[in-house]
Scaffold this active site. Structure first.
Site, PDB file in Angstrom:
ATOM      1  N   HIS A  48     -14.041  -2.501  14.257  1.00  0.00           N
ATOM      2  CA  HIS A  48     -14.627  -1.075  13.824  1.00  0.00           C
ATOM      3  C   HIS A  48     -14.315   0.193  15.334  1.00  0.00           C
ATOM      4  O   HIS A  48     -15.440  -1.048  15.550  1.00  0.00           O
ATOM      5  CB  HIS A  48     -15.144  -0.942  13.152  1.00  0.00           C
ATOM      6  CG  HIS A  48     -15.291   0.792  12.866  1.00  0.00           C
ATOM      7  ND1 HIS A  48     -15.836   2.368  13.323  1.00  0.00           N
ATOM      8  CD2 HIS A  48     -14.246   1.533  11.365  1.00  0.00           C
ATOM      9  CE1 HIS A  48     -15.355   3.404  12.705  1.00  0.00           C
ATOM     10  NE2 HIS A  48     -14.679   2.706  11.394  1.00  0.00           N
TER      11      HIS A  48
ATOM     12  N   ALA B  10     -20.069   1.959   3.759  1.00  0.00           N
ATOM     13  CA  ALA B  10     -19.096   1.500   2.392  1.00  0.00           C
ATOM     14  C   ALA B  10     -19.519   0.374   1.451  1.00  0.00           C
ATOM     15  O   ALA B  10     -19.847   0.092  -0.148  1.00  0.00           O
ATOM     16  CB  ALA B  10     -17.936   0.895   3.254  1.00  0.00           C
TER      17      ALA B  10
ATOM     18  N   ASP C  84     -20.176  -5.673  13.984  1.00  0.00           N
ATOM     19  CA  ASP C  84     -18.490  -5.666  12.767  1.00  0.00           C
ATOM     20  C   ASP C  84     -18.871  -6.479  11.378  1.00  0.00           C
ATOM     21  O   ASP C  84     -18.266  -6.241  10.647  1.00  0.00           O
ATOM     22  CB  ASP C  84     -17.538  -5.937  13.596  1.00  0.00           C
ATOM     23  CG  ASP C  84     -16.697  -4.883  13.283  1.00  0.00           C
ATOM     24  OD1 ASP C  84     -16.121  -3.882  12.914  1.00  0.00           O
ATOM     25  OD2 ASP C  84     -15.498  -5.738  12.241  1.00  0.00           O
TER      26      ASP C  84
ATOM     27  N   HIS D 198      -8.276   3.193  -3.399  1.00  0.00           N
ATOM     28  CA  HIS D 198      -9.308   3.567  -2.985  1.00  0.00           C
ATOM     29  C   HIS D 198     -10.059   4.291  -3.185  1.00  0.00           C
ATOM     30  O   HIS D 198      -9.385   5.638  -4.151  1.00  0.00           O
ATOM     31  CB  HIS D 198      -8.415   3.678  -1.555  1.00  0.00           C
ATOM     32  CG  HIS D 198      -7.577   2.854  -1.188  1.00  0.00           C
ATOM     33  ND1 HIS D 198      -7.327   2.655   0.566  1.00  0.00           N
ATOM     34  CD2 HIS D 198      -6.351   1.545  -1.577  1.00  0.00           C
ATOM     35  CE1 HIS D 198      -6.533   1.539   0.612  1.00  0.00           C
ATOM     36  NE2 HIS D 198      -5.949   1.551  -0.492  1.00  0.00           N
TER      37      HIS D 198
ATOM     38  N   GLU E 116       1.186  -1.409  -0.196  1.00  0.00           N
ATOM     39  CA  GLU E 116      -0.468   0.098  -0.135  1.00  0.00           C
ATOM     40  C   GLU E 116       0.961   1.262  -0.125  1.00  0.00           C
ATOM     41  O   GLU E 116       1.703   1.670   0.869  1.00  0.00           O
ATOM     42  CB  GLU E 116      -0.839  -0.054   1.193  1.00  0.00           C
ATOM     43  CG  GLU E 116      -1.262   1.122   1.310  1.00  0.00           C
ATOM     44  CD  GLU E 116      -2.729   0.967   2.446  1.00  0.00           C
ATOM     45  OE1 GLU E 116      -3.785  -0.171   2.188  1.00  0.00           O
ATOM     46  OE2 GLU E 116      -2.658   1.908   3.405  1.00  0.00           O
TER      47      GLU E 116
ATOM     48  N   ARG F  19     -15.701   3.466   3.448  1.00  0.00           N
ATOM     49  CA  ARG F  19     -16.297   5.335   4.077  1.00  0.00           C
ATOM     50  C   ARG F  19     -15.491   6.185   4.135  1.00  0.00           C
ATOM     51  O   ARG F  19     -16.109   7.642   4.491  1.00  0.00           O
ATOM     52  CB  ARG F  19     -17.501   5.131   5.108  1.00  0.00           C
ATOM     53  CG  ARG F  19     -18.723   5.831   5.448  1.00  0.00           C
ATOM     54  CD  ARG F  19     -18.478   5.600   7.117  1.00  0.00           C
ATOM     55  NE  ARG F  19     -17.194   6.128   8.441  1.00  0.00           N
ATOM     56  CZ  ARG F  19     -18.145   5.941   9.077  1.00  0.00           C
ATOM     57  NH1 ARG F  19     -18.797   5.312  10.320  1.00  0.00           N
ATOM     58  NH2 ARG F  19     -16.819   6.292  10.302  1.00  0.00           N
TER      59      ARG F  19
ATOM     60  N   TYR G 260      -6.435   7.182  -0.155  1.00  0.00           N
ATOM     61  CA  TYR G 260      -7.529   8.752  -0.991  1.00  0.00           C
ATOM     62  C   TYR G 260      -7.683   9.422   0.470  1.00  0.00           C
ATOM     63  O   TYR G 260      -7.717   8.821   1.517  1.00  0.00           O
ATOM     64  CB  TYR G 260      -9.274   7.861  -0.746  1.00  0.00           C
ATOM     65  CG  TYR G 260      -9.627   8.764  -1.881  1.00  0.00           C
ATOM     66  CD1 TYR G 260      -9.989   8.857  -3.511  1.00  0.00           C
ATOM     67  CD2 TYR G 260     -11.283   9.060  -1.773  1.00  0.00           C
ATOM     68  CE1 TYR G 260     -10.038  10.209  -4.316  1.00  0.00           C
ATOM     69  CE2 TYR G 260     -12.023  10.376  -2.482  1.00  0.00           C
ATOM     70  CZ  TYR G 260     -11.062  10.492  -3.433  1.00  0.00           C
ATOM     71  OH  TYR G 260     -11.934  11.172  -4.410  1.00  0.00           O
TER      72      TYR G 260
ATOM     73  N   LYS H 183     -20.684  -5.724   3.344  1.00  0.00           N
ATOM     74  CA  LYS H 183     -20.272  -5.328   2.363  1.00  0.00           C
ATOM     75  C   LYS H 183     -19.578  -6.732   1.252  1.00  0.00           C
ATOM     76  O   LYS H 183     -19.830  -6.128  -0.223  1.00  0.00           O
ATOM     77  CB  LYS H 183     -18.584  -5.610   2.528  1.00  0.00           C
ATOM     78  CG  LYS H 183     -18.850  -4.223   3.946  1.00  0.00           C
ATOM     79  CD  LYS H 183     -17.718  -2.761   3.712  1.00  0.00           C
ATOM     80  CE  LYS H 183     -17.417  -3.119   5.231  1.00  0.00           C
ATOM     81  NZ  LYS H 183     -16.163  -1.807   5.809  1.00  0.00           N
TER      82      LYS H 183
HETATM   83  P1  FAD Z   1     -17.981   0.949   7.240  1.00  0.00           P
HETATM   84  O1  FAD Z   1     -18.069  -0.884   6.579  1.00  0.00           O
HETATM   85  O2  FAD Z   1     -18.911   1.932   6.489  1.00  0.00           O
HETATM   86  O3  FAD Z   1     -18.050   1.092   8.540  1.00  0.00           O
HETATM   87  C1  FAD Z   1     -18.603   2.271   9.194  1.00  0.00           C
HETATM   88  C2  FAD Z   1     -19.027   2.276  10.937  1.00  0.00           C
HETATM   89  O4  FAD Z   1     -20.436   1.913  10.413  1.00  0.00           O
HETATM   90  C3  FAD Z   1     -18.569   0.965  11.424  1.00  0.00           C
HETATM   91  O5  FAD Z   1     -18.080   1.282  13.198  1.00  0.00           O
HETATM   92  C4  FAD Z   1     -19.879  -0.066  11.269  1.00  0.00           C
HETATM   93  O6  FAD Z   1     -19.979  -1.024  11.989  1.00  0.00           O
HETATM   94  C5  FAD Z   1     -21.068   0.986  10.998  1.00  0.00           C
HETATM   95  N1  FAD Z   1     -21.556   0.621   9.962  1.00  0.00           N
HETATM   96  C6  FAD Z   1     -21.409  -0.090   8.051  1.00  0.00           C
HETATM   97  N2  FAD Z   1     -23.069  -0.346   8.412  1.00  0.00           N
HETATM   98  C7  FAD Z   1     -24.015  -0.065   9.167  1.00  0.00           C
HETATM   99  C8  FAD Z   1     -24.843  -0.108   8.819  1.00  0.00           C
HETATM  100  N3  FAD Z   1     -25.947  -0.890   7.607  1.00  0.00           N
HETATM  101  N4  FAD Z   1     -26.183   0.441  10.120  1.00  0.00           N
HETATM  102  C9  FAD Z   1     -25.187   0.735  10.400  1.00  0.00           C
HETATM  103  N5  FAD Z   1     -23.694   0.752  11.128  1.00  0.00           N
HETATM  104  C10 FAD Z   1     -23.466   0.488   9.880  1.00  0.00           C
HETATM  105  N6  FAD Z   1      -9.545   5.880   4.953  1.00  0.00           N
HETATM  106  C11 FAD Z   1      -9.425   7.070   4.075  1.00  0.00           C
HETATM  107  O7  FAD Z   1     -10.136   8.052   4.536  1.00  0.00           O
HETATM  108  N7  FAD Z   1      -8.718   6.562   2.731  1.00  0.00           N
HETATM  109  C12 FAD Z   1      -7.990   5.612   2.719  1.00  0.00           C
HETATM  110  O8  FAD Z   1      -7.516   5.663   1.459  1.00  0.00           O
HETATM  111  C13 FAD Z   1      -8.434   4.856   3.578  1.00  0.00           C
HETATM  112  N8  FAD Z   1      -7.508   3.458   3.596  1.00  0.00           N
HETATM  113  C14 FAD Z   1      -7.551   2.275   4.332  1.00  0.00           C
HETATM  114  C15 FAD Z   1      -7.790   1.166   3.992  1.00  0.00           C
HETATM  115  C16 FAD Z   1      -7.494  -0.119   4.785  1.00  0.00           C
HETATM  116  C17 FAD Z   1      -7.194  -1.402   4.487  1.00  0.00           C
HETATM  117  C18 FAD Z   1      -8.747   0.246   5.992  1.00  0.00           C
HETATM  118  C19 FAD Z   1      -9.048  -1.273   7.117  1.00  0.00           C
HETATM  119  C20 FAD Z   1      -9.174   1.728   6.109  1.00  0.00           C
HETATM  120  C21 FAD Z   1      -8.561   2.754   5.768  1.00  0.00           C
HETATM  121  N9  FAD Z   1      -9.283   3.997   5.721  1.00  0.00           N
HETATM  122  C22 FAD Z   1      -9.026   4.601   5.195  1.00  0.00           C
HETATM  123  C23 FAD Z   1     -10.471   4.088   6.675  1.00  0.00           C
HETATM  124  C24 FAD Z   1     -11.584   3.744   7.009  1.00  0.00           C
HETATM  125  O9  FAD Z   1     -12.255   4.227   5.840  1.00  0.00           O
HETATM  126  C25 FAD Z   1     -12.551   3.112   8.175  1.00  0.00           C
HETATM  127  O10 FAD Z   1     -12.103   2.641   8.731  1.00  0.00           O
HETATM  128  C26 FAD Z   1     -12.842   4.259   8.557  1.00  0.00           C
HETATM  129  O11 FAD Z   1     -13.866   4.452   9.867  1.00  0.00           O
HETATM  130  C27 FAD Z   1     -14.376   3.464   8.173  1.00  0.00           C
HETATM  131  O12 FAD Z   1     -14.375   2.749   7.113  1.00  0.00           O
HETATM  132  P2  FAD Z   1     -15.280   1.005   6.314  1.00  0.00           P
HETATM  133  O13 FAD Z   1     -15.341   1.095   5.225  1.00  0.00           O
HETATM  134  O14 FAD Z   1     -14.882   0.007   7.471  1.00  0.00           O
HETATM  135  O15 FAD Z   1     -16.905   1.570   6.835  1.00  0.00           O
END
Ligand code: FAD
Length: 296
Positions: free
Chosen positions: A158, A134, A167, A83, A23, A113, A55, A174
């Site tokens: 998370h 997400a 979680d 990303h 990465e 997200r 991103y 997803k």
């Molecule tokens: P989600 O899967 O949407 O989850 C976010 C929160 O919402 C969680 O607490 C989850 O439990 C909750 N949730 C999800 N769906 C629901 C639902 N339907 N109802 C209620 N609650 C729900 N960030 C950046 O800005 N740029 C990057 O490039 C980046 N790269 C990353 C790469 C990796 C490998 C990882 C692990 C993280 C990265 N992040 C990045 C950080 C990431 O954006 C954050 O960790 C963010 O808080 C969660 O993103 P997610 O895609 O898991 O969100």
């Protein structure tokens, strides 16, 4: 299925081969870009399954991500994964960025997200006209164009998930939306990763979950990053590194040795591959590969 040159990640895994991926982040200036390209050139011979580019939270770095992944697609043998986050974007904007990725030759996206401006544990408010989770971005990307989509997973859950089971259900959602594999946050213990595998399998997740490896070469820097993400560096890890607090070379050697041990333990725990957070430098990853006796 992750799309690129040669065999897909799933094929590699099915063939019994381990996946390695790296990465990077979008560089801020010309000097940073030079450093990034040096790292890319030095890591290319390891033939990773893919390389991904993060991103940013906003501003010009976002365009840089699309530009860099496009350049990787055009100028190297590597398979780029771009990303993308929901932060500050309407659905139309997200569609336009997905189209830019496709035009740049980037066929794989990591759908996220993103975090609120005040950090990962702050309350999340979706952008008006944008997406909330997400899983919605996974669906959008899967339907738009021909993207293979990856997602984030969290070895200890998370930080704002209601529970570990919840979680795991988010990860399942997803997967059901079209995600083909997931990459975890920084993992410091193979037991934490094994817990994620177990919880995920229990709810029906069967996509590959690649653990994220960040070797600790600077205890203060990694501690800060880990704390920001909601999961501090474990005491056992800290205890092994603390004696080298005033010995940067010693700390580096111990950090690499610990990362190599962790990689072995993760593979033994069932990891289908290893995803390295490189911070745009190749040396630490090359040193870990050498400790693991993996050569080009
Ligand atoms: P989600 O899967 O949407 O989850 C976010 C929160 O919402 C969680 O607490 C989850 O439990 C909750 N949730 C999800 N769906 C629901 C639902 N339907 N109802 C209620 N609650 C729900 N960030 C950046 O800005 N740029 C990057 O490039 C980046 N790269 C990353 C790469 C990796 C490998 C990882 C692990 C993280 C990265 N992040 C990045 C950080 C990431 O954006 C954050 O960790 C963010 O808080 C969660 O993103 P997610 O895609 O898991 O969100």
């Amino acid at each position: 299925m992750i799309q690129g040159r040669g065999r897909s990640m799933r094929q590699r895994i099915e063939d019994g081969e381990r996946s390695f991926s790296f990465e990077f982040f979008p560089p801020k200036d010309a000097e940073g870009e030079e450093q990034l390209w040096r790292a890319i050139t030095e890591l290319e011979p390891y033939d990773p399954t893919f390389v991904s580019v993060t991103y940013g939270a906003g501003g010009s770095s976002r365009d840089t991500t699309v530009r860099i992944t496009g350049r990787i697609a055009r100028e190297t043998s590597l398979v780029p994964v771009g990303h993308l986050t929901c932060v500050g974007h309407t659905r139309d904007e997200l569609e336009a960025i997905l189209d830019s990725y496709a035009e740049a030759g980037v066929a794989n996206v990591l759908a996220l997200r993103g975090d609120p401006e005040d950090g990962p544990r702050a309350d999340w408010t979706p952008t008006e006209g944008g997406l909330s989770y997400a899983s919605e971005l996974v669906e959008l990307a899967s339907r738009r164009g021909d993207f293979a989509v990856a997602v984030a997973a969290f070895s200890l859950g998370h930080p704002s998930a209601a529970s570990l089971e919840e979680d795991a259900r988010v990860l399942l959602a997803k997967q059901q939306a079209g995600a083909e594999f997931a990459i975890t946050d920084m993992v410091f213990s193979a037991d934490d990763y094994a817990g994620l595998l177990e919880r995920s399998a229990a709810v029906g997740v069967d996509i590959p979950l690649l653990p994220g490896i960040m070797p600790i070469l600077n205890l203060r820097q990694v501690s800060r990053m880990a704390e920001l993400s909601g999961h501090p560096v474990p005491d056992a890890v800290r205890a092994r590194l603390t004696p080298y607090e005033h010995d940067p070379a010693g700390l580096r050697a111990e950090g690499i040795a610990m990362a190599a041990e962790l990689c072995e333990a993760l593979l033994d725990a069932g990891a289908p591959g290893l995803h390295f957070y490189t911070l745009n430098r190749s040396r630490a990853t090359r040193e870990i590969f050498s400790a693991l006796r993996i050569s080009v």
